[in-house]
Design an enzyme around this catalytic site. Structure first.
Site, short mmCIF file in Angstrom:
data_model
loop_
_atom_site.label_atom_id
_atom_site.label_comp_id
_atom_site.label_asym_id
_atom_site.label_seq_id
_atom_site.Cartn_x
_atom_site.Cartn_y
_atom_site.Cartn_z
N ALA A 365 0.84 -1.19 0.00
CA ALA A 365 0.00 0.00 0.00
C ALA A 365 0.88 1.23 0.00
O ALA A 365 2.07 1.16 0.32
CB ALA A 365 -0.88 0.00 1.24
N MET A 366 0.28 2.37 -0.33
CA MET A 366 1.04 3.60 -0.49
C MET A 366 0.31 4.79 0.11
O MET A 366 -0.88 4.99 -0.12
CB MET A 366 1.30 3.81 -1.99
CG MET A 366 2.03 5.08 -2.33
SD MET A 366 3.72 5.06 -1.64
CE MET A 366 3.96 6.81 -1.37
N GLU A 367 1.08 5.62 0.84
CA GLU A 367 0.51 6.68 1.67
C GLU A 367 0.30 8.02 0.97
O GLU A 367 0.31 9.06 1.65
CB GLU A 367 1.43 6.89 2.87
CG GLU A 367 2.80 7.53 2.55
CD GLU A 367 3.95 6.55 2.33
OE1 GLU A 367 3.69 5.41 1.92
OE2 GLU A 367 5.11 6.94 2.54
N ASN A 368 0.12 8.07 -0.35
CA ASN A 368 -0.08 9.35 -1.04
C ASN A 368 -1.00 10.27 -0.23
O ASN A 368 -2.02 9.83 0.29
CB ASN A 368 -0.74 9.13 -2.40
CG ASN A 368 -0.12 7.98 -3.15
OD1 ASN A 368 1.07 7.97 -3.38
ND2 ASN A 368 -0.94 6.99 -3.47
N HIS A 400 -0.90 1.81 9.14
CA HIS A 400 0.44 2.21 8.70
C HIS A 400 0.37 3.40 7.72
O HIS A 400 1.04 4.42 7.92
CB HIS A 400 1.13 1.01 8.05
CG HIS A 400 2.50 1.30 7.53
ND1 HIS A 400 3.65 1.00 8.24
CD2 HIS A 400 2.92 1.86 6.37
CE1 HIS A 400 4.71 1.37 7.53
NE2 HIS A 400 4.30 1.89 6.38
N GLU A 401 -0.41 3.26 6.69
CA GLU A 401 -0.46 4.33 5.67
C GLU A 401 -1.08 5.59 6.26
O GLU A 401 -0.67 6.70 5.95
CB GLU A 401 -1.22 3.87 4.42
CG GLU A 401 -0.70 2.57 3.78
CD GLU A 401 0.80 2.48 3.57
OE1 GLU A 401 1.47 3.53 3.52
OE2 GLU A 401 1.32 1.35 3.49
N HIS A 404 1.48 7.46 8.35
CA HIS A 404 2.47 8.19 7.54
C HIS A 404 2.08 9.66 7.35
O HIS A 404 2.94 10.48 7.04
CB HIS A 404 2.58 7.56 6.15
CG HIS A 404 3.66 6.53 6.01
ND1 HIS A 404 4.94 6.71 6.50
CD2 HIS A 404 3.67 5.31 5.41
CE1 HIS A 404 5.68 5.64 6.21
NE2 HIS A 404 4.93 4.76 5.55
N GLU A 423 9.83 4.92 7.49
CA GLU A 423 9.30 3.55 7.49
C GLU A 423 9.50 2.83 8.82
O GLU A 423 8.57 2.20 9.34
CB GLU A 423 9.88 2.74 6.33
CG GLU A 423 9.46 3.24 4.94
CD GLU A 423 7.96 3.26 4.71
OE1 GLU A 423 7.21 2.66 5.51
OE2 GLU A 423 7.51 3.90 3.73
N1 BES Z 1 5.69 3.82 1.37
C1 BES Z 1 5.43 2.44 1.38
C2 BES Z 1 5.05 1.89 0.04
C3 BES Z 1 6.16 1.77 -0.95
C4 BES Z 1 7.25 1.01 -0.68
C5 BES Z 1 6.09 2.37 -2.15
C6 BES Z 1 8.25 0.91 -1.63
C7 BES Z 1 7.09 2.26 -3.08
C8 BES Z 1 8.17 1.52 -2.83
C9 BES Z 1 4.29 2.10 2.33
O1 BES Z 1 4.10 2.98 3.35
C10 BES Z 1 4.65 0.79 2.94
O2 BES Z 1 5.56 0.76 3.71
N2 BES Z 1 3.95 -0.25 2.58
C11 BES Z 1 4.23 -1.57 3.04
C12 BES Z 1 3.20 -2.07 3.97
C13 BES Z 1 3.44 -1.63 5.37
C14 BES Z 1 2.37 -2.10 6.28
C15 BES Z 1 4.77 -2.07 5.91
C16 BES Z 1 4.27 -2.47 1.83
O3 BES Z 1 3.84 -2.07 0.76
O4 BES Z 1 4.77 -3.57 1.99
ZN ZN Z 2 5.41 2.77 4.96
#
Ligand code: BES
Ligand code: ZN
Length: 974
Positions: A365-368, A400-401, A404, A423
């Site tokens: 997932a992504m926190e845009n 999590h998102e 952020h 992160e």
């Molecule tokens: N910012 C990340 C998503 C991301 C990671 C985008 C790498 C592009 C490249 C997001 O906040 C994130 O950490 N997502 C995790 C899930 C989280 C619960 C640890 C993921 O996608 O695994």
């Molecule tokens: Zn993250």
């Protein structure tokens, strides 16, 4: 064999869920092995990976379109050029392969200009999209302005309204548009507006980075460096701009929904069935937080009233057929918003919070900003499609998102080396959130299991890096268990050292100082330090030094004076490129138990180990019956390996009486490891018997009616994962034999405790008319029952297992129980029950992609001898696709993490060798992770396997891989 092993799935379940995301991806890999210095001479490696003059056959060079390059290669040895995004290496003499160019942390430089304001117009057409941008520049250090861009068709450049021509005002390189210093100097210094127009092809974007098309929608993924695939920009996190107007235009019937960050300030109809929407985000943000979504989506809506009384509109979007699976995500979002207010005093800052679920997504997932994009596998849930673990995972990731928004968005990273700043901290926050929503003790156990199975191997292998890396070629390769999970442990240590309130003070000061800025890990540490008047300079070593420290404890007991002293020694291992490390600041939480009564003699105490070795004299609160039993590293107070010469009796006492629930579990893990490693060492595994103390402790746990959190009982019964055991065994290791050893111990447990287990299983079996409820106690009940089911499958023959699982499968009322039984049945695939279940499960899925992924994954990780041909057959199934990351992972990555990957004849490795370049051509990020998962543990293996893997790695390094995959393959060989 099939039966003996029937259980693995469930028993190691949290490690094996076929899911996406950084943490889960690494968790699957962890099922294999990990690196370790092994006796392969450097010279030998060099020749193996070195290239001979004919190393690249002409056909290969031709296939890569490299004929010209091949002939122009110099006699110096290597000629490397970038062709599109690919690195191709052509060798003319013996030489090792050069790694892709690396960027160093110490080379950080400020941008020559800042971008303060952006206006975008995005026109989506079938097959092509136009992106026009208008940027307000502000001179910083000055000079020329190199904008990032990748796979863009440049149409126009204007500076202060005047069109620039190539060579006059700007130059164009493969991945840069450079505005000349002269042109910038000549521009209006107070109002420096730069405009560009580009064209892109989202329909052809299989990398899933930038703007791409996924099923029924267009969506973006900009982190870390996707924005440059969208338009020319300073695509770096320290350039924060206000996106004041983002105008989206598309065909209204195909894309009725048009979303971006912030608030919608305008919308309306255009000619030819097209329409538009304009979005404006009042908060300055880096490009990686920008997002666009356009498509035909359904949504659910609700609201949240913040603690200061503002109403926030919440909306979650998905493909129409998935609309009824969104409510759990909505509740999770509301819980997250409330929790962050209560625990950290942090309130949401905009009027809208949107989440969109997409089915093709590289990550979890992504926190845009105000427009999160989620993988459908971490959004959709209904009791017949998602397991209890899925429900919890979704809640955690939504949290999590959301978290952020403060730790990442309001305060962001200065550069990508600081990734753990957002992160590690946000993982810590989501772990705390989940602990507060469910069971804190269980959450801690789960998180440590993941750390040990995924991060410890990484820290001990060729990819080992500090939580704040010093260099990288592809930043996407550094979204690792180290940056995330060890990073979260480092944050947790601040809390342990400073206390809950001290930590909160540090957080408050961090926001007070840095809100709206792009900062560093040092800034975070300074805030913690200054808010608490503590010197945390030694603590920086956690950011500088890679490798898992080992803390060795020895103790002395003076019965006469009643003094108990504990000596702690630390060592930090050498890791690639890092030797001779300095001692870390390690908080070691300890307690003492009475050897006879099990009573606590000393309450929780945090010892700070800052030296290589230190002796602590501990004061007892009560008089002991004899030499006390120490309970060490309670709650896993630091990410280290703790060694102490415990007897089985000590461990059994701790397992039964420790007041620290984590250490009760830990003691059982130590006993379990010992049993499996003993079996591993015996000649005849099939006749191995574990020690009686361990068996008695297991029996006590199966019969435990006092512990009311049944999950804790379930986890106590689960043996350490194979990945964790690999860490503890002495190399060279035959992974097939380790797998057999673990299965043998499971079988003995199941056989000796069969009656108790069966009795407990029956007691936990829901009545016919009992409703399937999703809450903590019910899910704990299911967890324990399913762990028992898995054991019971190993005790008798195939027929007995098939009958039991067949019944469990048929009577299952929700996905948790159904999948538990299905996974067991996949281990006996030729039984009638399994054949029926395999058909039934897919039919019941009714096209639901997440359920079909489970169907694939359970079969791809089955404990059967002929797994590889079965996996290949699965890949011929019409539902299989290389293009959808979830589907790909549910078959290929799952297989790569299974013990069967290490087939003695190397056919598993050949399969990886075949798949990695194929996947790489479509999606470099996913291919790189696959390569890492497949091979990073080779140094732990026996010599024969090491040789086979090195040969495959040498082949891969000649395959013209992407920068992402090339970095992994090259590090693997170093
Ligand atoms: N910012 C990340 C998503 C991301 C990671 C985008 C790498 C592009 C490249 C997001 O906040 C994130 O950490 N997502 C995790 C899930 C989280 C619960 C640890 C993921 O996608 O695994
Ligand atoms: Zn993250």
């Amino acid at each position: 064999m099939a039966i003996a092993a029937c259980v693995r799935q469930i028993v190691t379940k949290p490690m094996q869920q076929g899911r996406i995301g950084v943490r889960h991806e690494v968790a699957w890999m962890a099922q294999t092995l990990r690196g370790y210095s092994a006796p392969v001479a450097a010279a030998e490696r060099l020749t193996r990976s070195g290239l001979k003059s004919d190393a690249i056959p002409a056909s290969n060079a031709e296939r890569m379109g490299l004929a010209a390059l091949a002939t122009s290669a110099t006699s110096a040895g290597i000629c490397r050029r970038r062709v599109g995004r690919r690195y191709n290496t052509v060798a003319t003499a013996t030489a090792t392969l050069e790694a892709p160019t690396e960027i160093l942390r110490k080379d950080y430089q400020q941008p020559s200009f800042f971008i303060r304001e952006v206006t975008l117009t995005v026109r989506i057409f079938d097959g092509r999209t136009e992106v026009a941008s208008r940027m307000l520049l502000e001179k910083n250090t000055g000079g020329s302005l190199p904008l990032d861009g990748e796979d863009l068709k440049l149409k126009k450049v204007l500076l202060c309204g005047k069109e620039l021509k190539e060579g006059e005002g700007y130059t164009l390189e493969k991945e840069k548009l450079i505005i000349s210093a002269d042109a910038l100097e000549a521009g209006d210094s107070t109002d420096l507006w730069l405009e560009t127009e580009v064209e892109i092809e989202p329909e052809k974007n299989t990398q899933l980075s930038g703007l791409y098309f996924s099923g029924s929608m267009y969506c973006t993924q900009m982190e870390a460096e996707g924005f440059r695939r969208f338009t020319y920009y300073l695509d770096r996190p320290d350039v924060m701009a206000k996106f004041t107007s983002v105008r989206l235009e598309a065909d209204e019937s195909k894309c009725p929904i048009l979303l971006s960050n912030g608030n919608r300030i305008d919308s309306g109809k255009l000619e030819e069935g097209r329409h538009f929407a304009v979005w404006s985000d009042p908060f300055a943000k880096p490009s990686y937080l920008f997002a666009v979504v356009a498509g035909d989506l359904a949504s659910i809506q609700d609201k949240f009233i913040t603690k200061s009384g503002r109403e926030v509109h919440l909306e979650i979007f998905a493909a129409k057929e998935d609309k009824d699976q969104l409510w759990h995500a909505m509740r999770s979002l509301q819980n997250s918003m409330k929790w962050d207010e209560e625990r950290f005093g942090l309130e949401y800052d905009l009027d809208i919070y949107n989440i969109v679920a997409v089915k093709d997504f590289n990550m979890g997932a992504m926190e845009n900003k105000s427009l999160n994009v989620f993988n459908t596998s971490l959004t959709l849930a209904r009791e017949d499609t998602a397991t209890d673990d899925d429900y919890e995972r979704i809640e955690g990731v939504i949290g999590h998102e959301y978290f952020h928004n403060w730790t990442g968005n309001r305060v962001t990273c200065r550069d990508w080396f600081q990734l753990t700043l957002k992160e590690g901290l946000t993982v810590y926050r989501d772990q705390e959130f989940s602990a507060d929503m469910g069971s804190r003790a269980r959450k801690r156990i789960e998180d440590v299991r993941i750390l040990r199975a995924a991060q410890f191997p990484e820290d001990n292998g060729p990819m080992s890096h500090p939580i704040r890396p010093e260099k990288y070629a592809a930043i996407d390769n550094f979204y690792t268990a180290t940056v995330y999970n060890k990073g979260a442990e480092v944050i947790r240590m601040y809390e342990t050292l400073l206390g809950r309130d001290g930590f909160r003070k540090g957080m408050d000061l961090y926001f007070e100082r840095h809100d709206g800025n792009a900062v560093t890990c040092d800034d975070f540490r300074s805030a913690m330090q200054d808010a608490n008047g503590r010197d945390l300079s030694q603590f920086e070593r956690w950011y500088l030094q890679a490798g898992t420290p080992t803390v060795t404890a020895t103790d002395a007991w003076d019965a006469e004076t009643g003094t108990y002293s504990l000596t702690l020694k630390q060592t930090v291992p050498d890791t690639p490129g890092q030797m001779d490390k300095l001692p870390m600041q390690i908080p070691v939480r300890v307690g003492l138990l009475d050897r006879e009564s099990g009573k606590e003699l000393m309450r929780d105490t945090v010892l700070e180990l800052c030296e290589e070795s230190k002796t602590f004299e501990l004061k007892l609160d009560e008089t002991p019956s004899g030499r006390p039993v120490p309970s060490l590293l309670r709650g896993f107070s630091a990410p280290v390996k703790l060694e102490y010469d415990y007897s089985d009796e000590d461990l059994s006492l701790l397992a039964g009486f420790d007041t620290d629930s984590f250490n009760r579990w830990e003691s059982m893990q130590r006993l379990g490891s010992k049993a499996v490693l003993d079996a591993f060492k015996t000649e005849d595994i099939d006749s191995f018997q574990p020690d009686a103390t361990f068996m008695d402790a297991m029996k006590r746990i199966v019969q435990d009616k006092v512990t009311d959190d049944l999950s804790l009982i379930a986890y106590a019964l689960i043996l350490p994962t194979e990945s964790t055991l690999m860490q503890q065994a002495k190399p060279p290791i035959d992974p097939t034999r380790l797998h057999e050893a673990r299965n043998r111990v499971r079988k003995v447990i199941a056989t000796e405790l069969e009656d108790d287990m069966r009795k407990r299983y029956d007691e936990l079996t829901p009545k016919d008319d009992e409703k399937y409820v999703i809450d903590g106690p019910s899910s704990s009940q299911r967890r324990l029952r399913n762990v028992l089911l898995a054991y019971l499958c190993t005790s008798g023959g195939d027929a007995k297992a098939a009958e039991l699982c067949g019944k469990h499968f048929k009577t299952a009322k929700g996905m948790t129980d159904k999948l538990a039984a299905f996974s067991c049945l996949c281990n006996i695939p030729d039984s009638q029950e399994a054949k029926e279940a395999i058909e039934q499960f897919l039919a019941d899925a009714n096209g639901d992609a997440n359920v079909i992924d489970k169907w694939f994954a359970s079969q791809a990780r089955a404990d059967v001898d002929d797994l590889l041909p079965r996996v290949k057959k699965l890949m011929e199934h019409p539902e299989f696709s290389l293009k959808n990351p979830n589907r790909l992972r549910s078959v290929v990555s799952v297989f790569i993490s299974s013990p069967q990957f290490h087939l003695p004849d190397g056919s598993g490795y050949d399969f990886a060798l075949e798949m990695i370049p194929k996947v790489d051509a479509l999606n470099p990020q996913v291919a790189a992770r696959m390569a890492n998962g497949a091979f990073r543990t080779w140094r732990l293996l026996d010599e024969k396997r090491q040789k086979m893997i090195l040969d495959r790695l040498a082949d891969l390094s000649k395959a013209g891989l992407s920068k992402d995959a090339a970095e992994i393959v090259s590090k693997m060989q170093a």
